[in-house]
Motif scaffolding. Structure first.
Motif, short mmCIF file in Angstrom:
data_model
loop_
_atom_site.label_atom_id
_atom_site.label_comp_id
_atom_site.label_asym_id
_atom_site.label_seq_id
_atom_site.Cartn_x
_atom_site.Cartn_y
_atom_site.Cartn_z
N GLU A 149 -68.50 38.22 22.34
CA GLU A 149 -70.11 38.48 22.33
C GLU A 149 -70.59 37.95 23.71
O GLU A 149 -71.85 37.97 24.13
CB GLU A 149 -70.71 37.53 21.39
N ARG A 246 -74.12 37.41 14.00
CA ARG A 246 -74.33 38.16 14.88
C ARG A 246 -73.59 39.44 15.06
O ARG A 246 -72.30 39.56 14.98
CB ARG A 246 -74.00 37.10 16.16
N SER A 247 -74.39 40.43 15.38
CA SER A 247 -73.79 41.78 15.25
C SER A 247 -74.16 42.76 16.29
O SER A 247 -74.98 42.43 17.03
CB SER A 247 -73.93 42.43 14.05
N GLN A 248 -73.51 43.76 16.56
CA GLN A 248 -73.49 44.62 17.64
C GLN A 248 -73.32 46.20 17.15
O GLN A 248 -72.68 46.43 16.64
CB GLN A 248 -72.47 44.58 18.69
N TRP A 255 -75.46 41.95 21.48
CA TRP A 255 -75.21 41.02 20.08
C TRP A 255 -76.50 40.64 19.73
O TRP A 255 -77.02 40.04 20.49
CB TRP A 255 -74.04 40.19 20.40
N LEU A 256 -76.92 40.90 18.75
CA LEU A 256 -78.09 40.38 18.18
C LEU A 256 -78.05 39.57 16.64
O LEU A 256 -77.04 40.21 16.04
CB LEU A 256 -79.24 41.43 17.93
N PRO A 257 -78.87 38.82 16.45
CA PRO A 257 -78.72 38.14 15.06
C PRO A 257 -79.13 39.12 13.88
O PRO A 257 -80.06 40.14 14.22
CB PRO A 257 -80.20 36.92 15.23
N THR A 258 -78.39 38.89 12.88
CA THR A 258 -78.43 39.69 11.77
C THR A 258 -78.63 39.00 10.44
O THR A 258 -77.93 38.14 10.37
CB THR A 258 -77.36 40.97 11.58
N ASN A 294 -74.08 33.86 13.76
CA ASN A 294 -74.85 33.60 14.84
C ASN A 294 -75.14 32.13 15.41
O ASN A 294 -75.31 31.77 16.53
CB ASN A 294 -76.16 34.24 14.69
#
Length: 756
Positions: A149, A246-248, A255-258, A294
């Motif tokens: 990340e 935290r995914s892409q 990479w953003l919070p999910t 995250n």
């Protein structure tokens, strides 16, 4: 003791693959005790093997199994493993010969084998596995790896990962793969406006009584050496795993919070249907892409429990000691130099980072890294693993403190002063609790080697600086002292200056004039230039600038006239094309005016009339008839030839001989009949084709006459493999002639007279 080495065939096979004799030994990388059995797994000359033995004096072998995915091939590859009470082996290692397929793998026991996603660097990215623990419904793994990340260069993060013990894998998607794999970052840093991070986990120790995980964290090996010890509560780890992911979306996105699709996820028990019951395609897709948490797992205290610069810690173990008033956590830390630091872990700020003792295990001048530490509580001893031996050190050494002062000022949680016995004892050895005393309120003063450190700089103050170049200048000066801390017990002095001088005033001075530059023209009047700069020295901090011009000019080439220009005349017209069709060339010329030194060519060629010429056909006259086959009776076969040519040519006289036409006729021997034309056919150059040849001759025809010598014929055909006629592909004649009925015809008898 038992010896376990690879057999000779296995060792030879290892060396044939380019490995050294040292590498092709058996290195034990897994040693696990489960009730009455002990499992050992070794590299076995790059053919990993696991053996289960009885925990008895005989150590008899119970089972041998393949060690792949349980133990690495290469002894230099790291690995860790843990066996559960139900007999499942959870191993974190590399699964292939080259070490490029890291894996967290479950085998043995009653659960199906599962692994992490293969060749997926987002799940495991060049990991260095540290430890594994069986805790409740989960198996936890501690490691460090390249951070996927982190999008600004390469960096290493420390991680905790976990899987459910009753995970049975997915169906179709994530088949034979964990569906409950998650990982989160561990933070161990020194607080401040810009925190200082210890990113690389080196060792862990689990205290099940306190639900605490202690870890050693260091800086990268290529940076300044620094080490710290941080402690993490299992509740903080669980909180991070229950938070968002935290995914892409794609490899190029951020990479953003999910949101977590299953808040407060629970594994259930082994007897339950487990987390895989009712898995949908959507939930399997979520499990495949949502694995990185995250939130960062924060340590129990804001700052590390122990910090030290200029040294790298390697291993640690923790012992819980009952003191007079409270429980103490005593940490034993090994260093890269072969020493052991004994420290206190406590929230009391007066005692934070306290070193109780530094144990020198090796002779003076000898340095050797400590490979492992282990506490055996039944023996109250600390075992230290070195390269070729194991050392045993008692945890409690109260008898070494001979007086009350030495005993109490040691601040050792194991020891206190027994007033009745008048000696330093452990709590268990004391005769009466009321007569036993400890004084653990501040850190002990010990002969611990401490390197010097600079204190803060003093404020800037005006000063004069006298040097050989600029003379006396007005400057600003500041100083600092080597007292934070001062070097002690053979520690290093501070490295660097204790005084800084800045902002010294200086007047500017001109450099010498440069040489005259090149004239601006080669003929006719021009000018040339010379320069100087005000940097000999440069003015600074209020000094005077240089006075005068920085450049000087003068005329040049005043008496040199310029010659007439030499140049090409315009191109002339193109000449007539060399051919009417089929591609020719034509040319044009130009002349060099006022001389003969013009660059380039005076003559230029270009292709013309590129269109194809019309097709021309011609036939040659027939040649005279020529005999080619004469029978014994005088009958003959004759041939004549002519050629047909065709080509795309602008001049018909340039035709060349091409296809040949042959005409054959048969002439009787007696001249009673005209010659009979048999056939005419074209003959082209014979091309040998595979599988093409003459068929068998046909039967002979009837004789041309019944007596007085006639002739008969037979024919043959040139054909390919499938029987298709190919008359020009065979060499030789397709017709053959033969005399027949050579007897005379019957008639009236003739009389002949002979003269003597």
């Amino acid at each position: 003791a038992t010896e376990w080495a690879p057999d000779e065939e296995t060792r030879r096979s290892c060396q044939s693959k380019g490995k050294t004799e040292i590498e092709c030994q058996n290195y034990i990388r897994v040693l696990l005790v489960n009730k009455t059995e002990v499992m050992t797994c070794g590299t076995n000359a790059f053919q990993p093997l696991c053996i289960t033995r009885e925990v008895q004096i005989s150590l008899s072998v119970l089972e041998r199994v393949n060690g792949v995915a349980r133990c690495p091939y290469d002894p230099r590859h790291n690995s860790t493993a843990v066996v559960t009470e139900s007999g499942e082996l959870y191993a974190a290692t590399v699964i292939d010969f080259s070490g490029r397929d890291p894996v967290i793998y479950r085998s043995l026991g009653g659960m199906p084998p599962l692994r992490t996603a293969q060749y997926n660097s987002k799940w495991l990215n060049e990991p260095h596995f540290i430890s594994a623990y069986d805790i409740g419904l989960f198996t936890f793994f501690f490691l460090r790896e390249n951070a996927v990340e982190h999008d600004c260069g390469k960096t290493v993060y420390s991680r905790v990962a976990r899987v459910c013990k009753n995970d049975i894998g997915g169906r179709f998607l994530l088949e034979d793969t964990w569906t409950t794999f998650m990982k989160a970052r561990l933070n161990c840093s020194r607080s401040g406006e810009i925190p200082f991070y210890y990113n690389e986990l080196q060792s862990t120790f689990y205290l099940p009584e306190q639900d605490l995980i202690y870890g050693i964290f260091t800086t990268n090996v290529n940076s300044i050496a620094a080490s710290a010890v941080c402690a993490f509560n299992l509740s903080a780890i669980t909180q991070a795993f229950n938070g968002p992911f935290r995914s892409q979306e794609n490899p190029r996105s951020t990479w953003l919070p999910t949101p977590n699709p299953i808040h407060n996820f629970q594994c259930g028990t082994i007897d339950d249907d487990g987390p895989n019951e009712g898995l949908t395609e959507r939930s399997l897709q979520d499990a495949q892409r949502l694995y990185l948490m995250n939130d960062v797992v924060q340590p129990e205290s804001v700052d590390p429990l122990v910090m030290q610069d200029d040294v790298r810690f390697s291993n640690l173990v923790v012992d819980i000691v009952q003191g007079m008033d409270t429980l103490y956590h005593v940490i034993y830390i090994s260093t890269e130099y072969g020493t052991i630091l004994k420290a206190l872990a406590t929230p009391n700020k007066n005692l934070q980072g306290c070193y109780l003792e530094e144990m020198e295990l090796l002779p003076p001048g000898v340095r050797e890294p400590i490979l492992s530490l282990q506490i055996l509580h039944s023996d109250r001893s600390l075992f230290v693993g070195l390269n070729n031996r194991v050392l045993k050190i008692p945890l409690e050494r109260c008898s070494t403190y001979k007086t009350e002062t030495l005993c109490l000022e040691a601040r050792d949680p194991y020891c206190g002063w027994d007033f009745r016995q008048r000696r330093c004892t452990t709590l268990e050895e004391s005769s009466n609790m009321s007569q036993w005393k400890q004084n653990i309120t501040v850190c002990p003063l010990r002969n611990q080697t401490t390197n010097g450190g600079f204190g803060p700089w003093a404020p800037w103050q005006p000063c004069n600086n006298d040097d050989d170049v600029d003379g006396v200048s007005s400057c600003l000066c500041r100083s600092r002292s080597c007292d934070s801390p001062a070097p002690r017990c053979g520690g290093k002095n501070c490295e660097g200056s204790t005084i800084e001088v800045a902002n010294c005033s200086r007047n500017g001075g001109w450099t010498p004039w440069s040489s005259w530059g090149q004239c601006s023209t080669t003929c006719g009047t021009g000018f040339e230039l010379r320069q100087r700069t005000c940097n000999n020295p440069s003015p600074r901090h209020g000094g005077r600038v240089c006075v005068g011009p920085s450049r000087d000019e003068r005329f040049c080439n005043e008496g040199v006239s310029c010659p007439q220009p030499i140049f090409w005349s315009p191109w002339g017209s193109w000449t007539k094309c060399s051919t009417e069709c089929g591609g020719g060339v034509h040319s044009r010329v130009r002349t060099c005016e006022n001389g003969n030194s013009c660059p380039g060519c005076a003559l230029e060629y270009k292709a013309c009339n590129l269109e194809a010429c019309p097709e021309v056909k011609r036939n040659t006259p027939w040649t005279p008839w020529m005999p080619v086959n004469v029978t014994q009776g005088g009958a003959r076969q004759e041939q004549r030839i002519r050629y047909m040519c065709r080509a795309h040519l602008s001049d018909p006289h340039e035709l060349q001989i091409g296809r040949r036409k042959v005409e054959t006729r048969f002439c009787p021997n007696d001249g009673t009949a005209a010659c009979e034309t048999d056939s005419d056919f074209f003959v082209t150059p014979v091309v040998r084709v595979a599988g093409v040849g003459w068929l068998s001759w046909e039967t002979w025809s009837s004789c041309s006459q019944s007596c007085a010598k006639g002739y008969r014929t037979r024919r043959r055909t040139c054909a390919g493999p499938e029987g298709k006629s190919a008359p020009v592909a065979c060499r030789g004649s397709p017709v053959e002639y033969q005399d027949c009925n050579v007897q005379p015809c019957p008639g009236p008898a003739k009389k002949f007279s002979f003269n003597s």
